[in-house]
Design an enzyme around this catalytic site. Sequence first.
Site, PDB file in Angstrom:
ATOM      1  N   CYS A 111       1.013  -1.127   0.553  1.00 48.71           N
ATOM      2  CA  CYS A 111      -0.052   0.279  -0.109  1.00 48.71           C
ATOM      3  C   CYS A 111       0.958   1.013   0.549  1.00 48.71           C
ATOM      4  O   CYS A 111      -0.118   2.044  -0.501  1.00 48.71           O
ATOM      5  CB  CYS A 111      -1.084  -0.212   0.811  1.00 48.71           C
ATOM      6  SG  CYS A 111      -2.101  -1.347   1.190  1.00 48.71           S
ATOM      7  N   HIS A 245      -3.801   6.590   2.212  1.00 50.11           N
ATOM      8  CA  HIS A 245      -4.395   5.643   1.624  1.00 50.11           C
ATOM      9  C   HIS A 245      -5.253   4.926   2.219  1.00 50.11           C
ATOM     10  O   HIS A 245      -5.613   4.941   3.122  1.00 50.11           O
ATOM     11  CB  HIS A 245      -2.926   4.376   1.946  1.00 50.11           C
ATOM     12  CG  HIS A 245      -3.577   3.072   2.096  1.00 50.11           C
ATOM     13  ND1 HIS A 245      -4.283   2.771   0.574  1.00 50.11           N
ATOM     14  CD2 HIS A 245      -3.932   1.695   2.532  1.00 50.11           C
ATOM     15  CE1 HIS A 245      -4.356   1.329   0.613  1.00 50.11           C
ATOM     16  NE2 HIS A 245      -3.824   1.037   2.181  1.00 50.11           N
ATOM     17  N   ASN A 275     -10.254  -0.389  -0.672  1.00 51.68           N
ATOM     18  CA  ASN A 275      -9.021  -0.875   0.211  1.00 51.68           C
ATOM     19  C   ASN A 275      -8.446  -0.902  -1.916  1.00 51.68           C
ATOM     20  O   ASN A 275      -7.942  -2.649  -1.901  1.00 51.68           O
ATOM     21  CB  ASN A 275      -8.005  -1.640   1.082  1.00 51.68           C
ATOM     22  CG  ASN A 275      -6.370  -1.054   1.118  1.00 51.68           C
ATOM     23  OD1 ASN A 275      -6.337  -1.484   0.288  1.00 51.68           O
ATOM     24  ND2 ASN A 275      -6.643  -1.879   2.545  1.00 51.68           N
TER      25      ASN A 275
HETATM   26  N1  COA Z   1     -18.982  -9.093   8.088  1.00 57.30           N
HETATM   27  C1  COA Z   1     -19.491  -9.840   8.618  1.00 57.30           C
HETATM   28  N2  COA Z   1     -18.417 -10.187   9.644  1.00 57.30           N
HETATM   29  C2  COA Z   1     -17.831 -10.108   9.737  1.00 57.30           C
HETATM   30  C3  COA Z   1     -16.810  -9.807   8.864  1.00 57.30           C
HETATM   31  C4  COA Z   1     -17.700  -9.964   7.330  1.00 57.30           C
HETATM   32  N3  COA Z   1     -17.249  -9.244   6.664  1.00 57.30           N
HETATM   33  N4  COA Z   1     -15.961 -10.226   8.964  1.00 57.30           N
HETATM   34  C5  COA Z   1     -15.426 -10.812  10.216  1.00 57.30           C
HETATM   35  N5  COA Z   1     -16.049 -10.541  10.729  1.00 57.30           N
HETATM   36  C6  COA Z   1     -16.798 -10.976  12.509  1.00 57.30           C
HETATM   37  C7  COA Z   1     -16.062 -11.566  12.699  1.00 57.30           C
HETATM   38  O1  COA Z   1     -15.810 -13.156  12.860  1.00 57.30           O
HETATM   39  C8  COA Z   1     -16.179 -11.565  14.193  1.00 57.30           C
HETATM   40  O2  COA Z   1     -17.254 -12.268  14.495  1.00 57.30           O
HETATM   41  P1  COA Z   1     -17.988 -13.101  16.369  1.00 57.30           P
HETATM   42  O3  COA Z   1     -17.013 -11.799  16.917  1.00 57.30           O
HETATM   43  O4  COA Z   1     -18.849 -13.418  16.298  1.00 57.30           O
HETATM   44  O5  COA Z   1     -15.916 -13.705  16.485  1.00 57.30           O
HETATM   45  C9  COA Z   1     -16.763  -9.543  14.522  1.00 57.30           C
HETATM   46  O6  COA Z   1     -17.266  -9.883  12.736  1.00 57.30           O
HETATM   47  C10 COA Z   1     -15.406  -9.790  15.017  1.00 57.30           C
HETATM   48  O7  COA Z   1     -13.937  -9.520  13.674  1.00 57.30           O
HETATM   49  P2  COA Z   1     -12.798  -8.403  14.346  1.00 57.30           P
HETATM   50  O8  COA Z   1     -10.961  -9.346  13.380  1.00 57.30           O
HETATM   51  O9  COA Z   1     -12.672  -8.114  16.005  1.00 57.30           O
HETATM   52  O10 COA Z   1     -13.688  -7.383  13.789  1.00 57.30           O
HETATM   53  P3  COA Z   1     -13.262  -5.680  13.597  1.00 57.30           P
HETATM   54  O11 COA Z   1     -13.851  -4.227  14.650  1.00 57.30           O
HETATM   55  O12 COA Z   1     -11.496  -5.913  14.121  1.00 57.30           O
HETATM   56  O13 COA Z   1     -13.053  -5.810  11.921  1.00 57.30           O
HETATM   57  C11 COA Z   1     -11.432  -4.819  10.113  1.00 57.30           C
HETATM   58  C12 COA Z   1     -12.237  -5.930  11.623  1.00 57.30           C
HETATM   59  C13 COA Z   1     -10.741  -6.195   9.185  1.00 57.30           C
HETATM   60  C14 COA Z   1     -12.750  -4.729   9.475  1.00 57.30           C
HETATM   61  C15 COA Z   1     -10.357  -4.038  11.284  1.00 57.30           C
HETATM   62  O14 COA Z   1      -9.697  -5.032  12.387  1.00 57.30           O
HETATM   63  C16 COA Z   1      -9.813  -3.234  10.280  1.00 57.30           C
HETATM   64  O15 COA Z   1      -9.530  -2.651   9.566  1.00 57.30           O
HETATM   65  N6  COA Z   1      -8.291  -3.557   9.998  1.00 57.30           N
HETATM   66  C17 COA Z   1      -7.560  -3.101   9.635  1.00 57.30           C
HETATM   67  C18 COA Z   1      -7.026  -3.943   8.231  1.00 57.30           C
HETATM   68  C19 COA Z   1      -6.449  -2.928   7.653  1.00 57.30           C
HETATM   69  O16 COA Z   1      -7.504  -1.581   7.103  1.00 57.30           O
HETATM   70  N7  COA Z   1      -5.672  -3.928   6.682  1.00 57.30           N
HETATM   71  C20 COA Z   1      -5.318  -3.096   5.370  1.00 57.30           C
HETATM   72  C21 COA Z   1      -4.177  -1.879   5.154  1.00 57.30           C
HETATM   73  S1  COA Z   1      -3.264  -1.474   3.991  1.00 57.30           S
END
Ligand code: COA
Length: 318
Positions: A111, A245, A275
Site C-alpha cells: 500500500c 491510503h 482498499n
Molecule cells: N461480515 C460479518 N462479520 C464479520 C466479517 C464480515 N465481513 N468479518 C469478520 N466478521 C465477524 C468476525 O467473525 C467476528 O465475529 P465474532 O465476534 O463472532 O468472532 C466479528 O465480526 C468481529 O471481528 P473482528 O475481526 O474483531 O472485527 P474488527 O472490529 O477488528 O474489524 C477489521 C475488522 C478488518 C474491519 C479491522 O480490524 C480493520 O479495519 N483493520 C485494519 C485492516 C486494514 O485496513 N488492512 C489493510 C491495511 S493496508
Amino acid sequence: MTTRIIGTGSYLPKRVVTNDDLAKIMDTSDEWIRTRTGIRARHLVEEETTTFMCVEAAKRALENAGMQAEDIELIIVGTITADHVTPSAACEIQAAIGADKAVAFDVNAACSGFLFALHTAHAYIQAGIYKNALLLGAETLSKIMDWDDRSTCVLFGDGAGAAVVKADETGLLAFEQGSDGAKGHVLACEGRRNNNPYVSNDKAYDYVHMDGQEVYKFAVSTVPASIMRVLEQAEPCEIDYYVLHQANIRIIQSVAKRLKADEAKFPISLDHCGNISAGSVPILLDEMNRKGMLKRGHKIVMSGFGAGLTWGTALLEW
Ligand code: COA
C-alpha cells in the site's frame, strides 16, 4: 530543483460489486462492512488485467500532463499484483504506450507502493539522471484474496492510478519512508507454490491473510507520527488536503484526530473503491484533480501504509 506532479490519470474496472452483492456469496452484510470500514462498494476485474488498467491510467495521465509517451524517461509501477513474475508491469506498459526510451521497473511495497515509486523517481531526478517519470500504483487484489475469509476479502478492490512527474522549481517539499519487516506476518500473501522438485509443497497459505487489529494499531500510530515528522522537515504551512491510503474510514478519522486536523481535509474514495493497496493514493489524487479540487500552490500530504510493513509520506506543493 525538486519533483512536481504535472498530470494524473486512473482506471477502475467496469464491474461494481456492492456490499449487498457480497452478502449473496458469503456470510456478511452491508451494515457490518459499512460501519466497520466505510466501504459501500468496490470495482473488481473481469476481463481487465493489471497492465491493461495501468495503460489506460497512463494514457489519461500523459494527456492530463500534455506529455508524449516517447518523452518519458522512467516508468515505475508500485504493485504486488503484476500480471506476471516477469516481465514487470512497467516493461509491459512501456511497450504498450510506446515509451521507447524509458527505463521501466516495478516496486513491491504494497500500500506504500505509489509513495515509494514517487520517492525513487525523486531521487533519480535530484541526482540529475532523469528529468521526468511516469509513476503508477495499481492492483488486481481480487486474484490474491482468500474468498473464504470474509474478514479480508470484503475490504479490497482493483484499479490503477498514474501520475506524470518532472523536475521543477516546486513540488515535493519533504518526505520519509519506513519499513518494519519484523511485523511482516500481520499482513502477508505467500504467493505461488515452489516448483522446485526437491522442495516439499506444504505451505498453508496461498492468499492474503491479515491480523486486522494489529494492522489497525500499526496504521493509527505510525501514520500520524510519520506525517508529523515530514511536516517538521518543511517550513510551517497550512495543509489543504491529506490524501491518505484508503484502507478504512476509522483509520482516517483516527489520524485526523491525532493530528488535530479538520476531517473535511481528508478526501475519501474508499466508499466506492475499497482498499486498492498501491492504487489508492494515485486514484484518489486523480479523482480530486478531475473534480478541480487541486489548485496551484495547494499544500498536500500524501501517505501510504501497509504490508511489509511499510509506510511512505510526502508533503508537496501542487
Ligand atoms: N461480515 C460479518 N462479520 C464479520 C466479517 C464480515 N465481513 N468479518 C469478520 N466478521 C465477524 C468476525 O467473525 C467476528 O465475529 P465474532 O465476534 O463472532 O468472532 C466479528 O465480526 C468481529 O471481528 P473482528 O475481526 O474483531 O472485527 P474488527 O472490529 O477488528 O474489524 C477489521 C475488522 C478488518 C474491519 C479491522 O480490524 C480493520 O479495519 N483493520 C485494519 C485492516 C486494514 O485496513 N488492512 C489493510 C491495511 S493496508
